[in-house]
Scaffold this motif. Structure first.
Motif, PDB file in Angstrom:
ATOM      1  N   LYS A   8      23.440  -7.969  15.500  1.00 49.20           N
ATOM      2  CA  LYS A   8      23.229  -7.874  16.509  1.00 49.20           C
ATOM      3  C   LYS A   8      25.065  -8.038  16.960  1.00 49.20           C
ATOM      4  CE  LYS A   8      21.225 -10.398  20.804  1.00 49.20           C
ATOM      5  NZ  LYS A   8      20.424 -11.595  20.749  1.00 49.20           N
ATOM      6  N   PRO A   9      25.791  -6.554  17.634  1.00 46.82           N
ATOM      7  CA  PRO A   9      26.818  -7.340  18.407  1.00 46.82           C
ATOM      8  C   PRO A   9      26.489  -7.936  19.494  1.00 46.82           C
ATOM      9  CG  PRO A   9      25.791  -4.404  19.085  1.00 46.82           C
ATOM     10  CD  PRO A   9      24.818  -6.141  17.522  1.00 46.82           C
ATOM     11  N   ILE A  10      27.625  -8.318  19.441  1.00 46.15           N
ATOM     12  CA  ILE A  10      28.016  -9.579  21.098  1.00 46.15           C
ATOM     13  C   ILE A  10      28.921  -9.523  22.478  1.00 46.15           C
ATOM     14  CG2 ILE A  10      27.809 -12.261  22.069  1.00 46.15           C
ATOM     15  CD1 ILE A  10      26.127 -11.558  19.309  1.00 46.15           C
TER      16      ILE A  10
ATOM     17  N   GLU B 255      24.109 -15.673  17.442  1.00 47.13           N
ATOM     18  CA  GLU B 255      23.152 -15.050  16.784  1.00 47.13           C
ATOM     19  C   GLU B 255      22.842 -13.121  16.272  1.00 47.13           C
ATOM     20  OE1 GLU B 255      19.460 -15.619  14.142  1.00 47.13           O
ATOM     21  OE2 GLU B 255      20.521 -17.152  14.760  1.00 47.13           O
ATOM     22  N   GLY B 256      22.952 -13.154  15.722  1.00 44.44           N
ATOM     23  CA  GLY B 256      23.215 -11.298  14.390  1.00 44.44           C
ATOM     24  C   GLY B 256      24.875 -11.267  14.613  1.00 44.44           C
ATOM     25  N   LEU B 257      25.558 -12.247  14.903  1.00 50.17           N
ATOM     26  CA  LEU B 257      26.924 -11.538  14.475  1.00 50.17           C
ATOM     27  C   LEU B 257      27.356 -12.019  13.029  1.00 50.17           C
ATOM     28  CD1 LEU B 257      29.690 -11.460  16.312  1.00 50.17           C
ATOM     29  CD2 LEU B 257      30.725 -13.599  15.807  1.00 50.17           C
ATOM     30  N   ILE B 258      28.088 -11.321  12.288  1.00 48.97           N
ATOM     31  CA  ILE B 258      28.428 -11.216  11.010  1.00 48.97           C
ATOM     32  C   ILE B 258      29.270 -11.505  11.301  1.00 48.97           C
ATOM     33  CG2 ILE B 258      29.212 -10.381   9.616  1.00 48.97           C
ATOM     34  CD1 ILE B 258      25.940  -9.440   9.766  1.00 48.97           C
TER      35      ILE B 258
ATOM     36  N   ILE C  61      31.424  -6.915  16.673  1.00 48.70           N
ATOM     37  CA  ILE C  61      30.177  -7.113  15.589  1.00 48.70           C
ATOM     38  C   ILE C  61      30.290  -8.202  15.072  1.00 48.70           C
ATOM     39  CG2 ILE C  61      29.786  -5.431  13.717  1.00 48.70           C
ATOM     40  CD1 ILE C  61      30.719  -2.741  14.798  1.00 48.70           C
ATOM     41  N   ALA C  62      32.187  -8.655  13.808  1.00 43.78           N
ATOM     42  CA  ALA C  62      31.670  -9.481  13.387  1.00 43.78           C
ATOM     43  C   ALA C  62      33.053 -10.663  13.117  1.00 43.78           C
ATOM     44  CB  ALA C  62      32.173  -8.854  11.441  1.00 43.78           C
TER      45      ALA C  62
ATOM     46  N   THR D 209      31.256 -10.116  27.453  1.00 44.76           N
ATOM     47  CA  THR D 209      31.057 -10.428  28.717  1.00 44.76           C
ATOM     48  C   THR D 209      30.416 -11.273  28.692  1.00 44.76           C
ATOM     49  OG1 THR D 209      29.760  -8.845  28.914  1.00 44.76           O
ATOM     50  CG2 THR D 209      31.600  -8.456  30.129  1.00 44.76           C
ATOM     51  N   GLN D 210      29.468 -11.772  27.270  1.00 42.65           N
ATOM     52  CA  GLN D 210      28.848 -13.030  27.231  1.00 42.65           C
ATOM     53  C   GLN D 210      29.096 -14.006  26.985  1.00 42.65           C
ATOM     54  OE1 GLN D 210      25.129 -11.582  25.135  1.00 42.65           O
ATOM     55  NE2 GLN D 210      25.458 -13.970  23.652  1.00 42.65           N
ATOM     56  N   LEU D 211      30.698 -13.940  25.851  1.00 37.60           N
ATOM     57  CA  LEU D 211      31.634 -14.569  25.340  1.00 37.60           C
ATOM     58  C   LEU D 211      32.645 -15.538  26.783  1.00 37.60           C
ATOM     59  CD1 LEU D 211      32.606 -12.865  21.778  1.00 37.60           C
ATOM     60  CD2 LEU D 211      31.436 -14.427  21.961  1.00 37.60           C
ATOM     61  N   VAL D 212      33.050 -15.147  27.329  1.00 38.40           N
ATOM     62  CA  VAL D 212      33.536 -15.173  27.899  1.00 38.40           C
ATOM     63  C   VAL D 212      33.143 -16.303  28.904  1.00 38.40           C
ATOM     64  CG1 VAL D 212      35.111 -14.357  29.830  1.00 38.40           C
ATOM     65  CG2 VAL D 212      35.232 -13.343  27.810  1.00 38.40           C
ATOM     66  N   GLN D 213      32.170 -15.533  29.360  1.00 35.82           N
ATOM     67  CA  GLN D 213      30.606 -16.200  30.263  1.00 35.82           C
ATOM     68  C   GLN D 213      30.590 -17.394  29.756  1.00 35.82           C
ATOM     69  OE1 GLN D 213      30.355 -15.609  33.469  1.00 35.82           O
ATOM     70  NE2 GLN D 213      29.509 -17.287  33.509  1.00 35.82           N
ATOM     71  N   ALA D 214      30.390 -18.028  28.253  1.00 40.34           N
ATOM     72  CA  ALA D 214      29.976 -19.290  27.714  1.00 40.34           C
ATOM     73  C   ALA D 214      30.856 -19.891  27.523  1.00 40.34           C
ATOM     74  CB  ALA D 214      29.243 -19.062  26.486  1.00 40.34           C
TER      75      ALA D 214
END
Length: 482
Positions: free
Chosen positions: A286-288, A306-309, A245-246, A291-296
């Motif tokens: 917008k919670p990230i 975008e949307g992460l606090i 979330i943040a 798996t998306q962070l790891v893939q990147a």
């Protein structure tokens, strides 16, 4: 904003340092009970005017108050039982969740001396946490428990095992369920020491310095999760249960949700370093997915954040660029404040959100107080204290001007702001006479519908000084609505 007067009504006394205060209805019960978690590992509840033990995991808690790196902390510690959350369906499924520092996991620590950045020495600005499997302070765990039919709680599974570099900044009141998503929310501090030496709070893959959502409805069938410090060290089934979330968090005393006009405002306090204590608020985010962070990271690309606090730490301490203080021995009022991370402050200046309110360690205004450390933030939606209705109440450990015994904590409030813009605050005065004893305000809690407020007070800063805690309900000054 004007001062508000309230009364403190004692509920229970002579308990150990209270870290979590919240209510729940036990399965098969009809009454909402106040639950009290203590730092040393006890959980009590108030029933029929007496205190009863719900769970005692003291043998599973790391030995508190130990020395670090051979230097005695004198009983001060930030580890222990730090989080307790009841599942939204606790009455029906009997599930609850714990976050605590595990016995027998004491490590050697990371740095050989207290850390202070030096803008003239790049080596202090680009430190990396190396040899993480051997250089650490302790391990925290997040577990799922169930209250059995015989009334005895039993552990069901471990959700996370997190290795921590230092003893402090582990979060407190660190587990809460989001009424918005139904997920368990974990708040983790930046790992400790001071000034976030390794900048873990801004590292996308670092578990430290984050607000994390955990989908507990997903069973990973991973009964013994590995001990990790980064998201990419987790097995994929566990990654799939997590969202961020943040980030940019220094240390959070919990998160509070307030429903206004069919939307939830989220409040999270960030404990300050040298200058300021801050409370942040946000509605949309917008919670990230982890798996998306790891893939990147695997693709060596920048993740879509975008949307992460972002609270801005370590480049920003609340609304200020992070600074460290150089004493002017001849005149303390002229202490110099030097920006610690100038380029980081620039880089994150437009990525972060501004705090809703800030209060300061030094403040000459007659209607304010000089704080030490934010210890609780709660929305109040009751009508019993109309001056506080729909406000956000917060506590500070100890007023700076009363740092010598007997110490007194501080209670204050701010009004909600639909646009979450910078706001003012005012003091809440209390009637209670603590006499010659110190009164550190260590925790703040509320009931299920946020119509009652509870204050945890302790007579010492040392967790090794036992049985000096009192729990109060905050009630109207006139005594109406008890």
């Amino acid at each position: 904003m004007r001062k508000v007067k309230v009364r403190l009504r004692p509920i229970v006394s002579k308990i150990n340092l209270p870290t979590v205060l919240k209510t729940a209805i036990l399965p098969g019960d009809s009454m909402e009970r106040l639950f009290i978690a203590t730092q040393v590992g006890e959980i009590f509840y108030i029933g029929n005017g007496e205190i009863r033990t719900f769970l005692d995991i003291r043998p599973q808690i790391i030995k508190l108050g130990d020395s670090e790196l051979g230097v005695s902390r004198g009983g001060y510690d930030e580890r222990g039982l730090l989080g307790l959350a009841f599942h939204p369906e606790f009455y029906y499924n009997s599930l609850f969740y714990l976050h605590y520092s595990v016995a027998g996991t004491q490590g050697p620590g990371v740095l050989s001396e207290p850390f202070t950045p030096n803008p003239c020495n790049p080596n202090t600005l680009n430190l990396r946490w190396k040899n993480r499997e051997t250089q650490y302070d302790h391990i925290d765990t997040v577990e799922e428990w169930m209250l059995q039919a015989n009334g005895r709680p039993q552990k069901r599974r471990t959700l996370l095992n997190i290795r921590r570099p230092f003893f402090n900044h582990n979060g407190v009141n660190s587990l809460n369920f989001s009424p918005e998503t139904g997920n368990l929310v974990l708040t983790t501090g930046d790992g400790g020491s001071g000034y976030d030496p390794f900048n873990l709070s801004q590292g996308d893959l670092e578990m430290a310095g984050k607000i994390i959502e955990i989908d507990v409805a997903k069973h990973t069938f991973c009964n013994n999760p590995p001990v990790v410090t980064r998201f990419d060290e987790l097995p994929t089934p566990i990654q799939e249960t997590l969202k961020v979330i943040a980030k940019g968090v220094r240390n959070i005393p919990g998160i509070s949700f307030q429903r206004i006009d069919n939307q939830y405002i989220k409040y999270a306090g960030n404990v300050g370093q040298d200058l300021v204590e801050s409370i942040f608020s946000f509605v949309h985010y917008k919670p990230i997915p982890v798996t998306q962070l790891v893939q990147a990271s695997l693709m060596k690309s920048k993740p879509d954040l975008e949307g992460l606090i972002n609270f801005g730490w370590r480049g920003w301490e609340g609304a200020f660029p992070t600074s460290f203080i150089r004493d002017c021995s001849t005149n303390p009022t002229l202490d110099k404040k030097t920006i610690a991370y100038y380029y980081e402050a620039i880089d994150s200046s437009l990525k972060r959100i501004e705090p809703l309110i800030s209060y300061f360690h030094k403040d000459l205004r007659p209607d304010k107080f000089e704080g030490t450390s934010l210890t609780g933030v709660q929305a109040y939606m009751g009508n019993g204290m109309p001056d506080l209705t729909e406000s956000v109440v917060f506590t500070d450990l100890a007023k700076h001007e009363e740092s010598q015994p007997p110490v007194r904590g501080a209670l204050a409030y701010t009004r909600i702001s639909a646009d979450c813009k910078l706001n003012d605050f005012s003091v809440i005065e209390t009637d209670y006479n603590f006499g010659s004893k110190s009164a550190y305000y260590v925790s703040l809690g509320t009931n299920l519908d946020q119509t009652r407020l509870y204050l945890g007070v302790y007579g010492s800063m040392k967790v090794t000084d036992l049985n000096q805690g009192t729990i109060f309900e905050i009630v109207p000054d006139e005594g109406i609505g008890n």
